[in-house]
Design an enzyme around this catalytic site. Structure first.
Site, PDB file in Angstrom:
ATOM      1  N   HIS B  51       0.820  -1.208   0.000  1.00 51.34           N
ATOM      2  CA  HIS B  51       0.000   0.000   0.000  1.00 51.34           C
ATOM      3  C   HIS B  51       0.861   1.268   0.000  1.00 51.34           C
ATOM      4  O   HIS B  51       0.576   2.221  -0.717  1.00 51.34           O
ATOM      5  CB  HIS B  51      -0.895  -0.031   1.237  1.00 51.34           C
ATOM      6  CG  HIS B  51      -1.998   0.973   1.207  1.00 51.34           C
ATOM      7  ND1 HIS B  51      -3.199   0.722   0.599  1.00 51.34           N
ATOM      8  CD2 HIS B  51      -2.073   2.227   1.691  1.00 51.34           C
ATOM      9  CE1 HIS B  51      -3.973   1.785   0.718  1.00 51.34           C
ATOM     10  NE2 HIS B  51      -3.320   2.718   1.374  1.00 51.34           N
ATOM     11  N   HIS B  97     -10.685   2.222  -0.956  1.00 46.24           N
ATOM     12  CA  HIS B  97     -10.865   1.785   0.425  1.00 46.24           C
ATOM     13  C   HIS B  97     -11.633   0.480   0.405  1.00 46.24           C
ATOM     14  O   HIS B  97     -12.682   0.339   1.033  1.00 46.24           O
ATOM     15  CB  HIS B  97     -11.557   2.862   1.258  1.00 46.24           C
ATOM     16  CG  HIS B  97     -10.796   3.191   2.499  1.00 46.24           C
ATOM     17  ND1 HIS B  97     -11.367   3.563   3.675  1.00 46.24           N
ATOM     18  CD2 HIS B  97      -9.461   3.185   2.743  1.00 46.24           C
ATOM     19  CE1 HIS B  97     -10.434   3.794   4.587  1.00 46.24           C
ATOM     20  NE2 HIS B  97      -9.272   3.564   4.037  1.00 46.24           N
TER      21      HIS B  97
END
Lengths: 225, 739
Positions: B51, B97
Site C-alpha cells: 500500500h 478503500h
C-alpha cells in the site's frame, strides 16, 4: 417601512460544522445585500443588522440532535434579542432545526420518514400571510417554486392541534407539493407568531441561476418585501 | 529443538506479524547493517507494505504519461495539480478503500471519503467535488444488500456532513466482487487565483514538527499492511483494523487548516493517512533531505495505554502533520483552538538525514528515512504479453436469435446492471457549495468555477465487463470513454487520476492484465493529452483464492467555457434531429449483453487512438457552436439501451430500424446527439468540424411520449421509466427509494 436589500447588512452565523455558510454569504452578496460573518462563540449587537440568516449544514455534526447544541451557543443570546426586537431572521435547513431547538420556532424536525438522507428537487407553494419572507414569491410564482432539499432530519413534526393552530394563524408559509419526508401537513417552512422569524428546509441559495437548475430561490431570499 | 530452529521459528513469527517476507528481512539487515530492533519492525512493516511502497507496481508506473504544460504537480505529492488558466488550478486524486469497506462498510466507505478529502485540502485547495466508483457483487450474494446500504450511507454520512457535493459516480455489479467489493473515492479541490499550493517537503533546520487535529487512538493499527493482503475466512476478525471517521471533526480540520495555509503559517504539510504518523513523518523528511526528532510521548492520545508502536502505526482519522517556523507556532495554535482543535509541537527538523524517535526521553531508534521511503524492494512480478482473444474477421459479433428487441430492452433496464441508481445518489448532497451545474443525474458532473465562471466536468471510467473481455481494450477504454463523455458535453479533457484495483500480483494472469490495462490506459492518456497526475494501486483484491475483475478505475476532469446551456443526457424537447457520430475505426464486440446472456464472445477490430482523438476534437468543435442539445456516449448494452436512457427524461423519439446486433452489440465508439439544427445544417456543421474523420449517421427525430425504433420497438416513456426504477427495487427489495 420596506427597506431595499441594497442597504441591508445581513449577519450570517457560523457554527462549528455549518457548511452552507459561504453559499449563503455569496447569495446575499449576489442579491445586493451586505453580508457580515457572525461567530457562534461571540455575542453581537443585533441592531447593526437588518436581518440574520442561520445557514444549513451539520452544526456540531448533528450530534445529540440536529441543531440541539447550536441552539445553546453564545451567539444565540443575541439572536433571541433580535427575534424579540423584530429583526427578520431566516433559518435554512440546519438553521431551521436550530431555531426550533431554540424554541424560537414551534415544532421539531425529526428523521425523514424513509430514515435516509434525501437530495432532491422539490416543488413548493408559498402560503400564509404572516412570514416576512417570501412575500414576493407568492405574487411572482403562482405556479410554485422549484428548489432543492438536502437533509436527513427534515420531517416537520407538531401535534395535529398545533398544526391546525399554526395554519389558522398563518404561520405555515411554505408547503411541499409532493411531500418528500413525511412532514405534517406537507409543511416545508413555518414562521413565528410575529412573522419575523422563519425557517425552511429547502435551500434557496442553491437555486439562484438557471444553470443551477432553477432561479426560484431568489424569491425566498428577497428578505425585505 | 536446537537454538537455530528456535531462532528461525521466532523470526518467522515476527515476519508474519509484521507482514514481511524472508527476502525483505535480508534486505533490511543489509540496509541497516544489523537486525532491526523494537519499533523498527513496525516502521519497515508499514512503509514497505504494498500500500505504501508500490513495490509490485512501481516499475510499471514509472513510464506513465504524467506531464503536460498544464501539470503543476504530479505523483509524489498528496495529489496532482493542474493549471486551468486564469489563475485557477485544481488538485485531484482517487483512492481505494476496498478492504475496510468489505469488513465494515459504513466506516470503511466513510473514511475512504475522509482520507481522499485530506489529500486535497492538505495542499491548500478547498474540496469542491466528490465522485465514487463502486463495484458490488451480485445482489443475491451474501451480505450484498447490507454492503450496498452501508457503503452508500457511509459515503453520504461523511460527504454530506463535511459539505462537499458528490456530483458523479459509477456503480457496477458482478459476481467477481461478491467477496471483495470496490470503493474508490475521488476528490477535487480548487485553488482560486492567488491561493498558494502547499507541499509536503520538509525544510528549515530548527523548524517545529506540529501535530494537529484528532487525538490518536488504537484504530487502524496495521491498516496499511492489512490492506496489502488477500482476504480469507478470518477477515471478519480484522474489524478492529478499520478506522472510525468523524466528519464533523474533518469539517473543522478543513476550515482551520485552510485558514492556517491562507495565513502562510506552515512550511510543509501532509495528512496522516495510511500508516499514519510513520508514513507522514518519514516521507516529509525524506523528501526534504532532512531528519526529524520526534517525541512520541507528546502525541495527543485518546487512549493513554498506547505503546510507541501503536502510535506510529495508528490510522486514526482527521490528523495532520506540519512543519512550522517556531515564531509562527503561537498564531497557528490560536487559530486551531478557535476551531476547537489542538495543535502540538512533537519534534523538530534536524540537519542530518536521521529520524530520531524518542519515548519519554529514551531513544527508540535513529534511522535514515531514505532507507524506508526510497529503498523498499522493487518486484518485477512475472507477466506475459497481451494476446487478444475471441477475434473474428467477419461479423456480426452478436449471434442472437429469436429475441425480441423491446422485451430485451426492458429486461436490461430492469436488471441490477441497467437499472436506476437513484437510490444511491439521492442520499448524497449534490448541491452544497451552490456551484453544481450538473449532478449525478447527468453523465458528467459539473461544478462552476466561481472566479472565471467556467465549468469543470468530472467523470469516472472503467467498464468491468470490457476488462473481463480484454484488459488491453478495457485499459484504453478507461480513458477513451470518459474523454468522449466529457467532449460530448463540451468539456476538453485535461488530466486524470486512477485507482488500479487488481488481484494478487504474484499471480501471472493478474500481473499480465495489470500490465496490459496500464499500457492501454497510458497510450490513450498520451494521445488525448490527459496526463495521469495522481493515483493509487490496490493489489491483493483476492478472497479465498478468487481474484476480482481487473478494475483500473479512472477519474477525468475537463474544462468548458461556461456552465450555460450544457447538453443534457436525455431528450428534452420535441423536434430535435437525432444522429449517431462515431470513430472512423471501430472496436466491436458483443458487450455487456453478450456477457449477461452468455452468448459466445466475439470481437472485431481494436480501439484506435487516432480516431478517438478525432471524435473528441469534432465533438468539442460542434458543441462550442451550441449545436448539441442532448448527447450520450453509447456504452453498456449498446445503442438500444442508450436510446432508452435518453427517453427517460420524458420525451420520446422515433428512429430508424436496426438489426438486433446493431442495437445490442457495442461499437467503440458511437455517440448519440440530439440537435435543434435541421438535419442538413447539422450534417454540414459536423462535416466541417470533423473534416470527414468521424462518420455521421442520421437516426430520427425526438418527440412524443414513445420510443419507436423502426417497426420493432414501441415502448412508452412511462413504461421505460417504471421498469428502470423498479429494476433497482427488484434487485434490492429492502433498499427502496420511497419515503
Amino acid at each position: 417601512m420596506a427597506k431595499s436589500i441594497g442597504k441591508s447588512v445581513v449577519g450570517v452565523i457560523r457554527f462549528p460544522g455549518t457548511n452552507c455558510d459561504r453559499d449563503v454569504f455569496e447569495a446575499v452578496s449576489k442579491l445586493g445585500g451586505e453580508p457580515r460573518w457572525l461567530w457562534h462563540g461571540d455575542l453581537f449587537d443585533h441592531k447593526e443588522y437588518s436581518a440574520l440568516i442561520l445557514p444549513g449544514g451539520f452544526s456540531y455534526g448533528d450530534y445529540l440532535r440536529s441543531g440541539a447544541l447550536a441552539a445553546r451557543a453564545t451567539a444565540m443570546k443575541s439572536v433571541r434579542e433580535a427575534a424579540v426586537y423584530g429583526t427578520p431572521i431566516l433559518g435554512i435547513c440546519n438553521g431551521f432545526q436550530i431555531l426550533c431547538e431554540a424554541r424560537l420556532l414551534p415544532g421539531a424536525l425529526s428523521r425523514n420518514q424513509g430514515l435516509r438522507f434525501i437530495d432532491e428537487w422539490v416543488e413548493l407553494k408559498v402560503v400564509g400571510g404572516l412570514s416576512r419572507f417570501g412575500q414576493n414569491a407568492k405574487v411572482q410564482t403562482a405556479s410554485g417554486l422549484r428548489i432543492p432539499i438536502a437533509h436527513a432530519d427534515g420531517r416537520y413534526t407538531v401535534s395535529v392541534d398545533e398544526a391546525n393552530r399554526l395554519e389558522d394563524r398563518g404561520q405555515v408559509w411554505l408547503r411541499y407539493k409532493v411531500n418528500p419526508n413525511g412532514s405534517v401537513a406537507d409543511i416545508a417552512g413555518v414562521t413565528n407568531e410575529a412573522g419575523n422569524v422563519s425557517g425552511l428546509m429547502p435551500h434557496p441559495e442553491r437555486a439562484l441561476e438557471t444553470w443551477m437548475g432553477s432561479s426560484d430561490g431568489r424569491a425566498l431570499l428577497d428578505l425585505w418585501s | 529443538m536446537g537454538q537455530d530452529t528456535r531462532d528461525n521459528a521466532e523470526l518467522d513469527r515476527k515476519l508474519r506479524h509484521y507482514r514481511l517476507s524472508r527476502d525483505e528481512h535480508r534486505r533490511i539487515v543489509g540496509l541497516i547493517g544489523r537486525e532491526p530492533q523494537g519499533v523498527e519492525w513496525a516502521l519497515f512493516s508499514a512503509l514497505w507494505s504494498e500500500h505504501c511502497s508500490y513495490k509490485s507496481s512501481r516499475v510499471h508506473l514509472k513510464g506513465l504519461f504524467n506531464q503536460s504544460p498544464r501539470v503543476l504537480q504530479s505523483f509524489g505529492e498528496n495529489a496532482g495539480v493542474v493549471d486551468l488558466g486564469e489563475g485557477e488550478r485544481v488538485a485531484f486524486k482517487m483512492e481505494s478503500h476496498n478492504h475496510p469497506s468489505f469488513i465494515e462498510p459504513y466506516q470503511g466507505a466513510a473514511t475512504g471519503v475522509g482520507g481522499i478529502l485530506r489529500d486535497i485540502f492538505t495542499m491548500g485547495a478547498r474540496p469542491i467535488a466528490l465522485a465514487d466508483y463502486l463495484c458490488f457483487g451480485r445482489p443475491e450474494a451474501k451480505r450484498m444488500e447490507k454492503l450496498v446500504d452501508g457503503v452508500v450511507r457511509g459515503i453520504g454520512g461523511y460527504g454530506n456532513c463535511v459539505g462537499v457535493p458528490t456530483i458523479t459516480g459509477q456503480t457496477e455489479f458482478d459476481e467477481s466482487y461478491d467477496k471483495n467489493i470496490l470503493v474508490n473515492a475521488m476528490a477535487v479541490g480548487l485553488f482560486r487565483p492567488g491561493e498558494k499550493v502547499f507541499l509536503s517537503k520538509a525544510s528549515g533546520v530548527g523548524n517545529l514538527v506540529v501535530y494537529a487535529g484528532a487525538k490518536t487512538g488504537r484504530d487502524g493499527v496495521h491498516g496499511a499492511s492489512m490492506a496489502s493482503e488477500s482476504f480469507d475466512k478470518e477477515s471478519e476478525k480484522k474489524r478492529p483494523t478499520v478506522q472510525i471517521g468523524d466528519p464533523f471533526f474533518e469539517k473543522l480540520l478543513i476550515e482551520s487548516s485552510l485558514e492556517v495555509m491562507e495565513q502562510d503559517l506552515v512550511v510543509a504539510i501532509q495528512d496522516m493517512g495510511a500508516a499514519g504518523l510513520t508514513s507522514s513523518s518519514f516521507e516529509m523528511a525524506a523528501k526534504g533531505g532532512v531528519g526529524f526528532t520526534l517525541h512520541l510521548d507528546r502525541v495527543p492520545l485518546r487512549d493513554a495505554t498506547l505503546e510507541p508502536e501503536d502510535i506510529l502505526l495508528s490510522e486514526s482519522q482527521e490528523r495532520m502533520l506540519m512543519v512550522v517556523e517556531p515564531s509562527k507556532l503561537e498564531r497557528l495554535q490560536a487559530l486551531y483552538h478557535r476551531w476547537g482543535l489542538d495543535a502540538v509541537a512533537i519534534g523538530e527538523v534536524t540537519k542530518d538525514r536521521v529520524m530520531r524517535l524518542y519515548w519519554k526521553g529514551d531513544l527508540l531508534t535513529s534511522i535514515d528515512p531514505d532507507l524506508l521511503v526510497e529503498h523498499p524492494p522493487r518486484y518485477e512480478r512475472a507477466y506475459e504479453s497481451w494476446k487478444p482473444k475471441h477475434r473474428i474477421t467477419d461479423g456480426p459479433v452478436l449471434m442472437a436469435s429469436g429475441l425480441k428487441v423491446g422485451e430485451e430492452l426492458l429486461k436490461l433496464l430492469g436488471s441490477a446492471e441497467g437499472a436506476s441508481r437513484e437510490f444511491i445518489y439521492r442520499q448524497y448532497d449534490g448541491h452544497v457549495g451552490a456551484s453544481t451545474a450538473a449532478d449525478c443525474r447527468e453523465s458528467v458532473g459539473v461544478v462552476r468555477l466561481k472566479d472565471s465562471g467556467r465549468g469543470l466536468g468530472v467523470v469516472l471510467g472503467c467498464r468491468p465487463y470490457l476488462m473481463r473481455f480484454d484488459a488491453l481494450e478495457g485499459g484504453r477504454d478507461t480513458v477513451a470513454y470518459p474523454s468522449l463523455e466529457l467532449a460530448a458535453k463540451g468539456f476538453e479533457p485535461l488530466a486524470m487520476t486512477d485507482c488500479l484495483n487488481f488481484g494478487n500480483p504474484e499471480r501471472l494472469e493478474v500481473m499480465t492484465s495489470f500490465v496490459a490495462a496500464l499500457g492501454g490506459m497510458n497510450e490513450l492518456a498520451r494521445e488525448l493529452v490527459a496526463p495521469i497526475i495522481s493515483g493509487n494501486v490496490s493489489f491483493y483484491n483476492e478472497t479465498e483464492g478468487r481474484n476480482i475483475t481487473p478494475t483500473p478505475s479512472t477519474g477525468l476532469v475537463g474544462l468548458r467555457r461556461s456552465v450555460e446551456e450544457l447538453p443534457t443526457s436525455n431528450f428534452t424537447q420535441a423536434g430535435h434531429e437525432v444522429f449517431v457520430v462515431s470513430t472512423s475505426k471501430i472496436f466491436e464486440f458483443g458487450g455487456a449483453f453478450a456477457e449477461k446472456t452468455k452468448l459466445e464472445p466475439r470481437a472485431m477490430g481494436a480501439i484506435d487512438r487516432d480516431s478517438v482523438k478525432s471524435l473528441v476534437t469534432s465533438l468539442l468543435a460542434v458543441e462550442a457552436g451550441g449545436f448539441i442539445q442532448a448527447s450520450r456516449v453509447v456504452g453498456k448494452f449498446g445503442l438500444g439501451y442508450a436510446l432508452s436512457r435518453m427517453a427517460l427524461g420524458g420525451v420520446g423519439a422515433e428512429v430508424n430500424g436496426h438489426s438486433f446486433a446493431e442495437l445490442f452489440s457495442e461499437r467503440l465508439y458511437e455517440v448519440v446527439i440530439a440537435t435543434s439544427l435541421s438535419r442538413e445544417d447539422f450534417e454540414k456543421q459536423w462535416a466541417t468540424a470533423s473534416g470527414g474523420s468521424a462518420p455521421i449517421r442520421y437516426l430520427g427525430r425526438t418527440g412524443g411520449s414513445i420510443l419507436k425504433i423502426g417497426s420493432d420497438v414501441e415502448l412508452t416513456v412511462q413504461e421505460l421509466t417504471t421498469v428502470y426504477h423498479r429494476g433497482w427495487v427488484q434487485s434490492f427489495p429492502n433498499l427502496a427509494v420511497n419515503v
